[in-house]
Design an enzyme around this catalytic site. Sequence first.
Site, PDB file in Angstrom:
ATOM      1  N   CYS A 199      13.570  23.692  21.279  1.00  0.00           N
ATOM      2  CA  CYS A 199      12.221  23.149  21.430  1.00  0.00           C
ATOM      3  C   CYS A 199      11.597  23.088  20.037  1.00  0.00           C
ATOM      4  O   CYS A 199      11.416  24.121  19.387  1.00  0.00           O
ATOM      5  CB  CYS A 199      11.381  24.021  22.360  1.00  0.00           C
ATOM      6  SG  CYS A 199       9.750  23.293  22.592  1.00  0.00           S
ATOM      7  N   GLY A 200      11.300  21.862  19.601  1.00  0.00           N
ATOM      8  CA  GLY A 200      10.785  21.675  18.241  1.00  0.00           C
ATOM      9  C   GLY A 200       9.392  22.238  18.071  1.00  0.00           C
ATOM     10  O   GLY A 200       9.120  22.990  17.119  1.00  0.00           O
ATOM     11  N   HIS A 201       8.499  21.898  18.999  1.00  0.00           N
ATOM     12  CA  HIS A 201       7.111  22.357  18.799  1.00  0.00           C
ATOM     13  C   HIS A 201       7.057  23.878  18.885  1.00  0.00           C
ATOM     14  O   HIS A 201       6.316  24.533  18.140  1.00  0.00           O
ATOM     15  CB  HIS A 201       6.158  21.681  19.811  1.00  0.00           C
ATOM     16  CG  HIS A 201       5.953  22.466  21.063  1.00  0.00           C
ATOM     17  ND1 HIS A 201       6.676  22.260  22.218  1.00  0.00           N
ATOM     18  CD2 HIS A 201       5.117  23.507  21.335  1.00  0.00           C
ATOM     19  CE1 HIS A 201       6.286  23.121  23.152  1.00  0.00           C
ATOM     20  NE2 HIS A 201       5.338  23.881  22.634  1.00  0.00           N
TER      21      HIS A 201
ATOM     22  N   HIS B 260      13.964  14.728  30.089  1.00  0.00           N
ATOM     23  CA  HIS B 260      12.802  14.244  29.319  1.00  0.00           C
ATOM     24  C   HIS B 260      12.866  12.716  29.238  1.00  0.00           C
ATOM     25  O   HIS B 260      13.918  12.158  28.920  1.00  0.00           O
ATOM     26  CB  HIS B 260      12.826  14.781  27.891  1.00  0.00           C
ATOM     27  CG  HIS B 260      12.638  16.264  27.775  1.00  0.00           C
ATOM     28  ND1 HIS B 260      13.622  17.173  28.077  1.00  0.00           N
ATOM     29  CD2 HIS B 260      11.570  16.995  27.352  1.00  0.00           C
ATOM     30  CE1 HIS B 260      13.160  18.396  27.857  1.00  0.00           C
ATOM     31  NE2 HIS B 260      11.918  18.322  27.414  1.00  0.00           N
TER      32      HIS B 260
ATOM     33  N   ASP C 210       4.075  16.024  26.936  1.00  0.00           N
ATOM     34  CA  ASP C 210       4.022  16.759  25.672  1.00  0.00           C
ATOM     35  C   ASP C 210       2.821  16.283  24.865  1.00  0.00           C
ATOM     36  O   ASP C 210       2.683  15.091  24.587  1.00  0.00           O
ATOM     37  CB  ASP C 210       5.327  16.519  24.886  1.00  0.00           C
ATOM     38  CG  ASP C 210       5.529  17.544  23.781  1.00  0.00           C
ATOM     39  OD1 ASP C 210       4.520  18.061  23.260  1.00  0.00           O
ATOM     40  OD2 ASP C 210       6.690  17.810  23.441  1.00  0.00           O
TER      41      ASP C 210
ATOM     42  N   CYS D 167       6.804  15.919  20.238  1.00  0.00           N
ATOM     43  CA  CYS D 167       8.046  16.467  20.799  1.00  0.00           C
ATOM     44  C   CYS D 167       9.147  16.534  19.729  1.00  0.00           C
ATOM     45  O   CYS D 167       9.723  15.505  19.356  1.00  0.00           O
ATOM     46  CB  CYS D 167       8.527  15.658  22.000  1.00  0.00           C
ATOM     47  SG  CYS D 167       9.851  16.498  22.906  1.00  0.00           S
ATOM     48  N   GLY D 168       9.444  17.749  19.299  1.00  0.00           N
ATOM     49  CA  GLY D 168      10.421  17.918  18.220  1.00  0.00           C
ATOM     50  C   GLY D 168      11.813  17.465  18.601  1.00  0.00           C
ATOM     51  O   GLY D 168      12.490  16.765  17.825  1.00  0.00           O
ATOM     52  N   THR D 169      12.266  17.848  19.795  1.00  0.00           N
ATOM     53  CA  THR D 169      13.614  17.427  20.200  1.00  0.00           C
ATOM     54  C   THR D 169      13.618  15.936  20.557  1.00  0.00           C
ATOM     55  O   THR D 169      14.599  15.232  20.297  1.00  0.00           O
ATOM     56  CB  THR D 169      14.132  18.282  21.363  1.00  0.00           C
ATOM     57  OG1 THR D 169      13.151  18.310  22.407  1.00  0.00           O
ATOM     58  CG2 THR D 169      14.431  19.704  20.912  1.00  0.00           C
TER      59      THR D 169
HETATM   60  O1  PYC Z   1       8.973  19.921  20.916  1.00  0.00           O
HETATM   61  O2  PYC Z   1      11.075  19.814  21.482  1.00  0.00           O
HETATM   62  C1  PYC Z   1       9.896  19.894  21.756  1.00  0.00           C
HETATM   63  C2  PYC Z   1       9.497  19.999  23.176  1.00  0.00           C
HETATM   64  C3  PYC Z   1      10.294  19.902  24.268  1.00  0.00           C
HETATM   65  C4  PYC Z   1       9.476  20.071  25.383  1.00  0.00           C
HETATM   66  C5  PYC Z   1       8.190  20.271  24.938  1.00  0.00           C
HETATM   67  N1  PYC Z   1       8.227  20.224  23.585  1.00  0.00           N
END
Ligand code: PYC
Length: 310
Positions: A85-87, A205, A231, A235-237
């Site tokens: 999870c990026g965030h 997602h 999100d 969303c980092g991923t």
């Molecule tokens: O930032 O990867 C992300 C992420 C995945 C689901 C919510 N945020």
Amino acid sequence: MRVIDSHTGGEPTRVIVAGGPDLGAGPLPLRAAQLQSEHGDLCKAVLLEPRGNDAMVGALLVSPSAPDCVTGVIYFNPIANLGMCGHATIGLAVTLAHLGRIGPGRHRFETPVGVVEVTLHDAHTVSVVNVESDRLFHAVTVDVPGVGPVTGDVAWGGNWFFLVKQSPIALNSSNIAALTDLTLRIRAALDEAGITGRNGAWIDHIELFGPPADPAANGRNFVLCPGGAYDRSPCGTGSSAKLACLAADGVLAPGEDWVQESIIGSTYRLSYQPGANGGVIPTITGQAFVTGEADLIFDPADPYAKGIRL
Ligand code: PYC
């Protein structure tokens, strides 16, 4: 249970710093599976209302198996674990700095899908070098009941994404209910058509793209998360999956910047380097802020101790 809350571009993270389940010291993917199978109720109780909300991502700190990592971490949302999870990684770095456990510079965190490298630039700004990300399928069309044909790419960024280049609905915050409905329909249509990630993995997602509101950004997105929340961050991923598609399309060169804007207008600065297996190694830079420190209480007399589940 002691938790520290933060948000990254508006998207909340709750880090369990003490009082979480003890998962021992086996391989991290096995400990993540154990968290889900044996402590799923606890994960829901930590994240759902009345203590949290369904946009929140939890982060359980565990001992790393890789010796050069500061910590191991298992991310979870109200319905299941997340691979990466990026965030929440940006939120975790800022939280560890808030606790005095890390200082500015480079650190490595072990996740169930691989080690990620984190650079803490200052109290709030963090870059994450994510796991290798790649596009699995290009231009897959699904027939979405009530909508019609929708075409997108299937890509991995630490989680599985279906990415639609041109959202049929304008990406502005007044359309969030309609965008949520559309992306839920797209996900159901993918399920119905049997379209999955590698090894039958659920594409949990859905990501829609459109023009940015700020001309300094390259694009805007709307991302549906597994539990049905959207999100708040870019969303980092999902941004990593986007970089894999931009690279595969020849639209973005290694080292070139891409600014991704979220549906609420928060941004990540992105770039990539070529990966060893034909994908990309994304770098995601964003900001997080600690919003609270709390001791969660699970009172057995509380009818909603396990969270509100409708
Ligand atoms: O930032 O990867 C992300 C992420 C995945 C689901 C919510 N945020």
